[in-house]
Design an enzyme around this catalytic site. Sequence first.
Site, PDB file in Angstrom:
ATOM      1  N   THR A 163     -36.133 -60.113  79.924  1.00 16.34           N
ATOM      2  CA  THR A 163     -36.513 -58.709  80.078  1.00 16.34           C
ATOM      3  C   THR A 163     -35.257 -57.854  80.001  1.00 16.34           C
ATOM      4  OG1 THR A 163     -38.182 -59.497  81.601  1.00 16.34           O
ATOM      5  CG2 THR A 163     -37.808 -57.129  81.540  1.00 16.34           C
ATOM      6  N   LYS A 165     -32.743 -55.161  80.828  1.00 19.95           N
ATOM      7  CA  LYS A 165     -32.404 -54.335  81.984  1.00 19.95           C
ATOM      8  C   LYS A 165     -31.196 -53.472  81.612  1.00 19.95           C
ATOM      9  CE  LYS A 165     -35.234 -56.877  84.613  1.00 19.95           C
ATOM     10  NZ  LYS A 165     -36.460 -56.398  85.239  1.00 19.95           N
ATOM     11  N   LYS A 167     -34.036 -51.483  83.508  1.00 18.58           N
ATOM     12  CA  LYS A 167     -35.361 -51.299  82.932  1.00 18.58           C
ATOM     13  C   LYS A 167     -35.614 -49.863  82.492  1.00 18.58           C
ATOM     14  CE  LYS A 167     -37.613 -52.821  86.747  1.00 18.58           C
ATOM     15  NZ  LYS A 167     -38.795 -53.035  87.597  1.00 18.58           N
ATOM     16  N   LYS A 191     -38.060 -58.671  76.047  1.00 20.29           N
ATOM     17  CA  LYS A 191     -39.257 -58.031  76.584  1.00 20.29           C
ATOM     18  C   LYS A 191     -38.967 -56.616  77.053  1.00 20.29           C
ATOM     19  CE  LYS A 191     -42.319 -58.535  80.610  1.00 20.29           C
ATOM     20  NZ  LYS A 191     -41.865 -57.329  81.282  1.00 20.29           N
ATOM     21  N   ASP A 193     -39.608 -53.884  79.733  1.00 20.49           N
ATOM     22  CA  ASP A 193     -40.073 -53.949  81.111  1.00 20.49           C
ATOM     23  C   ASP A 193     -41.455 -53.321  81.202  1.00 20.49           C
ATOM     24  OD1 ASP A 193     -40.014 -53.427  84.196  1.00 20.49           O
ATOM     25  OD2 ASP A 193     -38.348 -54.738  83.713  1.00 20.49           O
ATOM     26  N   GLU A 194     -42.220 -53.719  82.220  1.00 21.64           N
ATOM     27  CA  GLU A 194     -43.603 -53.221  82.294  1.00 21.64           C
ATOM     28  C   GLU A 194     -43.684 -51.706  82.448  1.00 21.64           C
ATOM     29  OE1 GLU A 194     -42.296 -54.523  86.396  1.00 21.64           O
ATOM     30  OE2 GLU A 194     -42.157 -55.280  84.335  1.00 21.64           O
ATOM     31  N   HIS A 284     -48.495 -58.436  80.993  1.00 23.35           N
ATOM     32  CA  HIS A 284     -47.794 -58.337  82.270  1.00 23.35           C
ATOM     33  C   HIS A 284     -48.797 -58.002  83.361  1.00 23.35           C
ATOM     34  CE1 HIS A 284     -45.091 -57.009  85.428  1.00 23.35           C
ATOM     35  NE2 HIS A 284     -44.149 -57.677  84.804  1.00 23.35           N
ATOM     36  N   ARG A 285     -48.548 -58.523  84.570  1.00 20.80           N
ATOM     37  CA  ARG A 285     -49.548 -58.359  85.622  1.00 20.80           C
ATOM     38  C   ARG A 285     -49.153 -57.319  86.670  1.00 20.80           C
ATOM     39  NH1 ARG A 285     -49.021 -63.749  89.504  1.00 20.80           N
ATOM     40  NH2 ARG A 285     -46.774 -63.673  89.787  1.00 20.80           N
ATOM     41  N   HIS A 317     -47.765 -63.456  82.910  1.00 23.38           N
ATOM     42  CA  HIS A 317     -46.860 -63.777  84.015  1.00 23.38           C
ATOM     43  C   HIS A 317     -47.631 -64.499  85.113  1.00 23.38           C
ATOM     44  CE1 HIS A 317     -43.359 -61.292  82.699  1.00 23.38           C
ATOM     45  NE2 HIS A 317     -44.302 -60.930  81.857  1.00 23.38           N
ATOM     46  N   SER A 369     -41.127 -65.716  85.402  1.00 25.55           N
ATOM     47  CA  SER A 369     -39.999 -64.791  85.388  1.00 25.55           C
ATOM     48  C   SER A 369     -39.810 -64.215  86.775  1.00 25.55           C
ATOM     49  CB  SER A 369     -40.219 -63.672  84.363  1.00 25.55           C
ATOM     50  OG  SER A 369     -41.050 -62.673  84.886  1.00 25.55           O
TER      51      SER A 369
END
Length: 465
Positions: A163, A165, A167, A191, A193-194, A284-285, A317, A369
């Site tokens: 991910t 960063k 973020k 990735k 970030d969410e 993503h959760r 995830h 993660s």
Amino acid sequence: VGFKAGVKDYKLTYYTPDYETKDTDILAAFRVTPQPGVPPEEAGAAVAAESSTGTWTTVWTDGLTSLDRYKGRCYDIEPVAGEENQYIAYVAYPLDLFEEGSVTNMFTSIVGNVFGFKALRALRLEDLRIPPAYSKTFQGPPHGIQVERDKLNKYGRPLLGCTIKPKLGLSAKNYGRAVYECLRGGLDFTKDDENVNSQPFMRWRDRFLFCAEALYKAQAETGEIKGHYLNATAGTCEEMIKRAVFARELGVPIVMHDYLTGGFTANTSLAHYCRDNGLLLHIHRAMHAVIDRQKNHGIHFRVLAKALRMSGGDHIHSGTVVGKLEGERDITLGFVDLLRDDFIEKDRSRGIYFTQDWVSLPGVLPVASGGIHVWHMPALTEIFGDDSVLQFGGGTLGHPWGNAPGAVANRVALEACVQARNEGRDLAREGNEIIREASKWSPELAAACEVWKEIKFEFQAMDTL
């Protein structure tokens, strides 16, 4: 027979201990904590009633339908060992109560109203059995594990991600630069970030363009297929699909969605778009812990995971077992199997209350993660096996020499663990030794080993059976 008005106990209608469950029923296991003085049968029956056909009083229109055909039934109740005044109530719902292909409707029915019910002190949905007759009405994951491996041409090992960063706050060009460094160093994926959607400091279109450039550059240099999870989550479904369309036009392999904050309706639409257009879908959760963290109230993550497999996603995830975020080993592995396998036997020691047969719904890759680094690699390889994505955010970008060496360190550690496992070595016992040996040949890995040798995130697990 005249209509008899008035309030009667739920258990007279909805508690049916001699009911034989049907193959087409949706079965639910609820952890019920009744208010003092409410008998467990009444509490279990109340859950069955309020989540299906019942209301608080008998109504004249009950006579216009067949309650026996449509009502939910509480067919079994067992006390929870070691907890006073907690029970597992098993409820069977007839298939006709649910709209086909709609996770949204399934949840609105099963968990829509009943959680605010006054006769219950707390309520948690622990598990659902989805019958093939219902799961067959869903597309499910856009592609699944095997098709993903074929698209990416990567076999016999877990996939590596990172991910990006910090973020929030990077400009699109610097963001793309970070992506390129990670992918060049040997990761398969990076990735968003969410919470990276389209903010003033970096609009989505700029990010997509620079990430695509980074992707193609890294691909040309390494000869491997690379991906970046472009987060398509947006404020409206139309905008979300617009972003996915742009990603497809750029020719990238994968997009991403926050399925709980975005909602199941949006997620299912995106999953359909992804299958129709050859995009992989990373899920993503975000927000899951709001729903699943309390032991006695809410919805267990294994139910949210099953719902995602129906709604559609290729990665999700699922906790790490070893990093900074929660996840008890047996329970985590329980829902990892529910995500990947076709057929999962009932096993209460892993929190699996029902045998689940997915028939041929594609599987979902679990993503580990959160607070993991090179020293965790042997444990992660052993726990999750080949069909997983291991994501090191800080564990890549925090490398003292920069992103690309951080990526190299992770890739070397992973390849060393896979090779050791294939030679028959025991990763659980010899893990540290395997990493140490590998670091002799890789200065990048040696530097990473030095930085993180003492870091541990150890707290008591919350999620015990």
